[in-house]
Design an enzyme around this catalytic site. Structure first.
Site, PDB file in Angstrom:
ATOM      1  CB  SER A 107      -0.789  -0.094   1.294  1.00 33.47           C
ATOM      2  OG  SER A 107      -1.615   1.244   1.158  1.00 33.47           O
TER       3      SER A 107
ATOM      4  CG  ASN B 130      -2.313   4.806   2.661  1.00 35.98           C
ATOM      5  OD1 ASN B 130      -2.397   6.055   2.606  1.00 35.98           O
ATOM      6  ND2 ASN B 130      -3.386   3.987   1.999  1.00 35.98           N
TER       7      ASN B 130
ATOM      8  NE  ARG C 191       6.309   8.215   1.412  1.00 39.96           N
ATOM      9  CZ  ARG C 191       7.010   8.703   0.452  1.00 39.96           C
ATOM     10  NH1 ARG C 191       6.416   8.947  -0.857  1.00 39.96           N
ATOM     11  NH2 ARG C 191       8.032   9.170   0.605  1.00 39.96           N
TER      12      ARG C 191
ATOM     13  CG  ASP D 173      13.629   4.146  -5.064  1.00 40.84           C
ATOM     14  OD1 ASP D 173      13.021   5.151  -5.434  1.00 40.84           O
ATOM     15  OD2 ASP D 173      13.336   3.319  -5.173  1.00 40.84           O
TER      16      ASP D 173
ATOM     17  NE  ARG E 112       4.835  19.736  -7.833  1.00 36.58           N
ATOM     18  CZ  ARG E 112       6.014  19.866  -7.683  1.00 36.58           C
ATOM     19  NH1 ARG E 112       6.488  20.884  -7.181  1.00 36.58           N
ATOM     20  NH2 ARG E 112       6.823  19.065  -8.462  1.00 36.58           N
TER      21      ARG E 112
ATOM     22  CG  ASP F 233       1.962  13.494  -2.280  1.00 31.00           C
ATOM     23  OD1 ASP F 233       0.612  13.202  -2.660  1.00 31.00           O
ATOM     24  OD2 ASP F 233       2.575  13.907  -3.203  1.00 31.00           O
TER      25      ASP F 233
ATOM     26  CB  ILE G 155       2.460   6.837  -9.077  1.00 28.46           C
ATOM     27  CG1 ILE G 155       2.343   5.345  -8.658  1.00 28.46           C
ATOM     28  CG2 ILE G 155       1.181   7.698  -8.825  1.00 28.46           C
ATOM     29  CD1 ILE G 155       2.332   5.330  -7.044  1.00 28.46           C
TER      30      ILE G 155
ATOM     31  NE  ARG H 282      -0.165  14.699  -7.178  1.00 28.31           N
ATOM     32  CZ  ARG H 282       0.386  14.417  -5.955  1.00 28.31           C
ATOM     33  NH1 ARG H 282       0.130  13.141  -5.819  1.00 28.31           N
ATOM     34  NH2 ARG H 282       1.001  15.098  -4.959  1.00 28.31           N
TER      35      ARG H 282
END
Length: 264
Positions: A62, A64, A66, A83, A112, A175, A209, A219
Site C-alpha cells: 500500500s 500508505n 510509508r 529512492d 505545490r 502526500d 505513478i 490529484r
C-alpha cells in the site's frame, strides 16, 4: 539527529545508491526502508554503512505504508524521501535545522499549490510552474520532506478511513492527504526549503505513478474529495521560503532544474 525513511519499490539500484548517499550526511541517526515487495528484503545492504539500516517489512503493498509508525525509532524528526531523490548533505542539514524551528509542520523541497475550479473538480492541483509564477504554495511533497514522527501515528490510526482507503485504492495522493492532515490539525502552512538535489525519477519512462496522462486529474480529484472528507479546505497558502544565506536566490529562481520536468 533525524531518521531517513526511504520509500522504495522494485528499484534495487536506486535503493543502494540512496543508502550510500544518505549514510554520508551528518545528523542522520539511522536509515529505515519502507519495504512492501516480499518477506525477504535485501538486508545485506545494511553492510554499506556503519549506520543502522532497518527494513520495515509490510505484508500488504500500500502506498500508505510509508507513514506506518516505526518501532524503535530514536528520533522525533524523520526525513521522508523516495529512492530516486538525492538531496545534497548541505541542503539536507539546512532542511533539518529549519524543521527544528517548526516541528509541527511539514518542511520540504518540492512546493505545490491548490486552486479553486469551476469544473467538475471544485479544486485543482497545480504543477511547479504555478508556484514559480504566482509565488504561493500550500503543499510540500513528502517525496522529500521532514516531519515529526507523531504524524505517522496520526496518519495510520486517526486519519479518516475514507481518506486512507481513497489513497490506497488509487495508489496516489498520500502526500496530499498528509498535508491536509497536518494543516487541518495545526492551521499552519508547510515550509518550502530551497535546496540542491537530483531527481532520477524525471527520467523514468517505465510507467510510474506520476507518468500517466491522467495524473493531474487524479490529484485534482483527490484535493476535491479530501475537502469533502475533511469537512472543509484546511490547506494554508504561503509565500515564505527558507533559504541559506550562503546561497540566497530570489523567489522566482527554481530550487532545482528537475522541477521544470517532473510530472508530480
Amino acid at each position: 539527529k533525524f531518521t531517513i525513511v526511504v520509500n522504495t519499490f522494485k528499484r534495487p539500484e536506486r535503493l543502494e545508491k540512496s543508502i550510500k548517499h544518505y549514510a554520508r550526511c551528518p545528523s542522520v541517526d539511522a536509515i529505515r526502508i519502507v519495504w512492501s515487495e516480499s518477506p525477504d528484503p535485501p538486508r545485506h545492504l545494511s553492510k554499506l554503512t556503519k549506520l543502522p539500516v532497518i527494513f520495515d517489512v509490510h505484508e500488504k503493498n500500500s502506498i500508505n505504508n510509508r507513514f506506518v509508525p516505526l518501532n524503535g525509532l530514536r528520533t522525533q524528526g524523520v526525513f521522508n524521501v523516495d529512492d530516486d531523490i538525492l538531496v545534497s548533505c548541505d541542503s539536507l542539514q539546512f532542511g533539518f535545522e529549519t524543521w527544528r524551528t517548526s516541528r509541527d509542520t511539514l518542511v520540504g523541497y518540492n512546493p505545490r499549490i491548490h486552486s479553486k475550479n469551476a469544473g467538475e473538480c471544485k479544486y485543482g492541483y497545480k504543477q511547479w510552474w504555478h508556484v514559480w509564477w504566482g509565488g504561493k504554495y500550500s503543499i510540500v511533497l513528502t517525496k522529500a520532506a521532514f516531519c515529526h514522527h507523531k504524524y505517522f501515528y496520526q496518519y495510520t490510526h486517526e486519519l479518516s478511513r475514507e481518506v486512507w482507503n481513497h489513497v490506497h485504492e488509487n495508489r496516489n495522493c498520500e502526500d496530499i492527504a498528509m498535508q491536509f492532515m497536518v494543516s487541518n490539525a495545526t492551521g499552519l502552512p508547510p515550509i518550502w526549503v530551497q535546496g540542491s538535489y537530483s531527481d532520477s525519477g524525471v527520467l523514468d519512462f517505465k510507467g510510474g505513478i506520476s507518468t500517466g496522462s491522467s495524473h493531474y486529474d487524479k490529484r485534482s480529484e483527490c484535493v476535491t474529495k479530501f475537502v469533502d472528507m475533511f469537512g472543509g479546505m484546511p490547506l494554508v497558502e504561503t509565500g515564505h521560503v527558507a533559504a541559506p544565506m550562503s546561497g540566497w536566490r530570489p523567489m522566482k529562481t527554481p530550487p532545482a532544474i528537475w522541477e521544470w520536468f517532473h510530472a508530480i
